[in-house]
Scaffold this active site. Structure first.
Site, PDB file in Angstrom:
ATOM      1  CG  HIS A  42      -6.395   2.311   0.642  1.00 42.78           C
ATOM      2  ND1 HIS A  42      -5.181   2.750   0.062  1.00 42.78           N
ATOM      3  CD2 HIS A  42      -6.056   1.233   1.356  1.00 42.78           C
ATOM      4  CE1 HIS A  42      -4.198   2.361   0.634  1.00 42.78           C
ATOM      5  NE2 HIS A  42      -4.691   1.223   1.305  1.00 42.78           N
ATOM      6  CB  CYS A  87      -0.873  -0.016   1.145  1.00 42.47           C
ATOM      7  SG  CYS A  87      -1.789  -1.470   1.407  1.00 42.47           S
TER       8      CYS A  87
END
Lengths: 351, 387, 129
Positions: free
Chosen positions: B334, B83
């Site tokens: 996200h 991420c």
């Protein structure tokens, strides 16, 4: 020839249970008739993460712990089951790997309906007796299934028992063995079928009783013994009623057979049945006690053993979890829906 | 080393973008950044993307995206740090410009997450944890952060209300961000009664599955000063990068982000400032507990004070230390590879005074913190307005 | 993604028997590694089979291979030798799980690779009774 016997033992029972009433309610059956007629109240159910392999591993770890033997000292690992998780790929290799017995070890899976467990025990014993190996492990384990709604569904359950055989520090000496076997089509499962077929009442007299009584009478004749020579007796126990009936017909008393009788609250653990009953006896046995064990497997045959308990039993009984507490304590009851999910009885698309 | 400035940004409305492919989204964000900067070429390109292979069965993104952005034969590289891939791409671009190797670098991030179903997306994300020793045990990202949350609750008395307040704050900011996936406010009650995902974390403590891309243009500060005069000069003054064990259980303290602490210290040192000098920040709130732990590990609050800070409104837009004015990962969305780049965009826009209705007053210095997995990697950047 | 034979086979010593490595400094490496801190002597070590729950969560949403198990508990377990593992906490009503609770390792099936693939075994933990 040297004396050979059990040097360590262990049983593993899953914690899930389902009551006879919960099954009967789904199929519109009369629970009381099963409880009274078959002397069957509840049965164990394996968790979604448990199978013959996992239970065999835990029972074997307990047995090794009691024996004070390391996995790598085992010359043979034998496991009997009619529910080996793989159709092709041994249960024994996973078991042997998990207990550290690999790579120098003879391993085989046995299958003979409910008799596979005592076969594993017999061959382990025989190997030690022949002097081919120092220690051998024999395991009986099953997560058996009866067809939904079939009488077998009320009894088919899950559990495992493991025994280390050796010639030193024996806790239960094997005095005699005896096998009794014929081709009897009382119960079978064809390849690719989910559930077994059985001959109904044919499973009783011509199958269970003929072989169980045949083996029991045979081994007592061989040993020149009679029922009063034994402190305990344990039979294969497909339900609560058959082994009590067998005991009575042979002339054994309730005091002799009740200690090893676990099926009324455990169900029929198939290959684990008489072996688990034996562990329950060994948990409370005293030095000098003599035990008669008679298994039965459909198809059909019985293996019989006569054991004499030694002084060492008292040193190892508390070294690992005992059988009755596993049977009586920490139980989780399932409803039929959860049970059906756990046992894969709900139709779903392939993942 | 040369000072590096950001002179263009490109992003688009994030969400479940059924009609847009990975290459479409990247080309859209990238072309917007190029247009925003007013440039006619780029010297090279870095792309942050975590798992295009598992999400879309496509690797070799560097060439694919250079082609579809129309910048062939410019050199391009795709970088991955779960991420934190976007933050890592930014660091690569910054290094290339700072080193003098290139003058105009495009840094983009992208993730297309809805071409697979929820199970498959959960699996793809779980590969940011230790596949053999966490994933094999059935760990998911919500579960791993829940383990941190439980430890934080046990150690500091952090409450579920405090964690929930983080989500409420993020949504109140995101409601003012037209690019956000979920641009609406939520109430404390809605958060606390949302579906349980991994106890004690509920659905509204978790960032969503998002499709999206973002891109920025980097040039040397000298060139920015000379040729990109229409906006205030925004320069990278601090950059830090650190790693930690990929498995959460291997950390001594489950309530602390060591990689974030170390990356931040490096960035503060480079910028010659401390945490109190930061006016506002975009941090990696993949889960509400993450924002609490990260704001502590960055040194904004004492250990254990991240929860109370959120509850007291210190991290709100009108608080002393506004956090995630964009809406954060929670409300803005996200798309894992794009997140680190979008954080840069928010800070740049705030410093440019182009943050619309969520504009902060008198801000000069902003920080971004982007992390991979449960904190196995972390990137911190400090951006300052000059002049 | 299905676990295939090579990947599965490599992990057997760790998964089945908790084989680890212990440094003379007391630090435990699980799984064993190729490289250890320079100059530190290491020796084979089997992880302690009992420990306590450091932190736990209960999953209501799980990856496909684990979805039949929900709700299931996952914990960070500190074993008695100081090593830490992530493991499912099973055979307990999830409402009864507490941090600090003593547990022991049991051999379980972790996942099943569809109707045709491997059965995947390893460790989980159960409460000490």
């Amino acid at each position: 020839m040297s004396e050979v016997g059990i040097v360590g033992y262990g049983a593993y029972l899953p914690r899930y249970r389902i009551k006879v009433e919960s099954i009967a309610a789904v199929w519109g059956a009369d629970a009381e008739s099963y409880k009274r007629g078959l002397y069957l109240f509840e049965k164990s159910v394996p968790g979604l993460d448990q199978d013959t392999i996992t239970m065999a591993v835990e029972a074997s770890r307990y047995a090794l712990k009691r024996a004070g033997v390391q996995g790598k000292q085992l010359g043979a690992v034998y496991v009997g089951s009619e529910s080996h998780p793989y159709a092709v790929k041994p249960t024994g290799t996973v078991l042997a790997e998990a207990i550290g017995a690999t790579p120098v070890c003879h391993t085989a899976d046995f299958e003979f309906a409910c008799k596979a467990g005592t076969e594993a025990m017999y061959v382990s014993y025989a190997q030690v007796k022949a002097g081919l190996i120092q220690y051998g492990l024999g395991v009986g384990a099953d997560t058996s299934q009866g067809a939904p709604g079939d009488a077998l569904e009320y009894s088919a359950s899950a559990g495992a028992a493991a025994f280390v055989f050796g010639a030193q520090e024996i806790v239960a000496r094997v005095d005699h063995t005896y096998s009794f076997m014929t081709d009897t089509p009382d119960f079978w499962r064809r390849e690719h079928q989910f559930y077994p077929q059985h001959g109904g009442r044919f499973t009783g007299e011509p199958a269970y009783f003929k072989h169980t009584l045949g083996a029991a009478k045979g081994i007592m004749a061989l040993a020149k013994m009679k029922p009063t020579d034994f402190r305990y007796v344990v039979f294969h126990q497909p339900n609560g009623k058959f082994p009590m009936e067998a005991g009575k017909r042979l002339g054994f008393t309730k005091e002799q057979y009740e200690t090893g009788l676990v099926t009324p609250w455990l169900g029929n653990t198939y290959s684990g049945a008489s072996p688990i009953g034996l562990t329950a006896i060994l948990d409370v046995a005293k030095p000098g006690d003599r035990i008669l064990m008679v298994s039965f497997g459909s198809g059909a045959g019985s293996d019989a053993f006569i054991y004499t308990v030694t002084d060492r039993i008292l040193e190892i009984q508390n070294q690992a979890p005992k059988t009755r507490p596993q049977l009586d304590e920490n139980k989780f009851y399932l409803d039929y829906g959860k049970y059906a999910k756990f046992r894969g009885k709900i139709i779903r698309n392939e993942k | 080393m040369r000072d590096v400035a950001i002179v263009g940004v490109g992003i688009h409305k994030w969400g479940e973008l059924w009609n847009m492919s990975l290459r479409d989204m990247f080309a859209l964000a990238g072309s917007r950044a190029i247009e925003d900067a007013g440039i006619d070429h780029i010297d090279s390109m870095y792309i942050g993307c975590m798992s295009s292979g598992l999400f879309t069965a496509q690797e070799h993104l560097a060439s694919l995206l250079a082609d579809y952005l129309g910048v062939l034969p410019a050199p391009a590289a795709r970088v991955e740090s779960a991420c934190a891939s976007g933050g890592l791409a930014f660091r690569m671009g910054w290094m290339e410009v700072a080193s003098g190797l290139s003058d105009i670098v495009l840094v983009g991030g992208v993730e297309k997450m809805t071409d697979v179903n929820g199970d498959e997306a959960t699996f793809a994300l779980s590969t940011a944890a230790d596949t053999e020793y966490e994933g094999y045990q059935g760990a998911t990202f919500p579960a791993l952060y829940a383990l941190m949350a439980r430890a934080h609750i046990d150690k500091y008395g952090t409450t579920l209300e405090q964690m929930s307040q983080v989500a409420v704050k993020s949504h109140s900011n995101g409601a003012l961000n037209p690019d956000a996936q979920y641009p609406f406010p939520v109430t404390l009650e809605q958060v606390m009664k949302s579906t349980l995902v991994a106890e004690p974390l509920r659905l509204l403590h978790c960032s969503p599955i998002t499709d999206g891309a973002a891109a920025v243009i980097l040039v040397p500060a000298d060139i920015a000063k000379a040729k990109f005069k229409k906006r205030p000069l925004v320069v990278v003054t601090g950059a830090g990068h650190a790693t930690d064990t990929i498995a959460l259980h291997s950390r001594k303290d489950l309530t602390w982000m060591n990689s974030t602490e170390i990356a931040a210290k490096k960035a503060y040192q480079m910028a010659n400032i401390g945490p109190k000098d930061i006016d506002f920040a975009e941090v990696h709130d993949c889960f509400s507990i993450a924002e609490i732990i990260v704001t502590e590990s960055l040194g904004f609050f004492e250990a254990g004070q991240g929860g109370p800070a959120a509850e007291k409104g210190i991290t709100a837009r009108d608080g002393a230390k506004p956090i995630n004015t964009s809406g954060g990962l929670k409300s803005k969305g996200h798309p894992v590879g794009a997140t680190g780049v979008a954080q840069i965009i928010e800070v740049v826009r705030q410093l440019w005074g182009e943050a619309g209705t969520r504009q902060l007053n008198n801000v000069r210095r902003g920080l971004t913190q982007n992390m991979g997995g449960t904190g196995g990697s972390a990137l911190v950047h400090i951006l300052e307005k000059r002049g | 993604m299905k676990i295939r034979s090579p990947r599965y086979a490599r992990e057997i010593p760790q998964r089945y028997r908790c084989e680890a490595v212990k440094a003379e400094t007391g630090e435990i490496f699980f799984p064993p590694r190729v490289v250890y801190p320079k100059g530190v002597k290491v020796a084979p070590h089997t992880l302690a089979q009992t420990g306590k729950v450091l932190s736990y969560t209960i999953l209501n949403v799980a990856p496909m291979e684990y979805s039949d198990l929900t709700p299931y508990a996952l914990g960070v377990i500190e074993l008695d030798d100081g090593a830490r593992i992530t493991a499912q906490i099973v055979d307990i009503d999830t409402a009864e799980i507490k941090t600090g609770m003593p547990v022991k390792i049991e051999f379980r099936k972790l996942r099943t690779e569809g109707d045709e693939g491997l059965l995947c075994y390893g460790y989980k933990v159960v409460p000490m009774r």
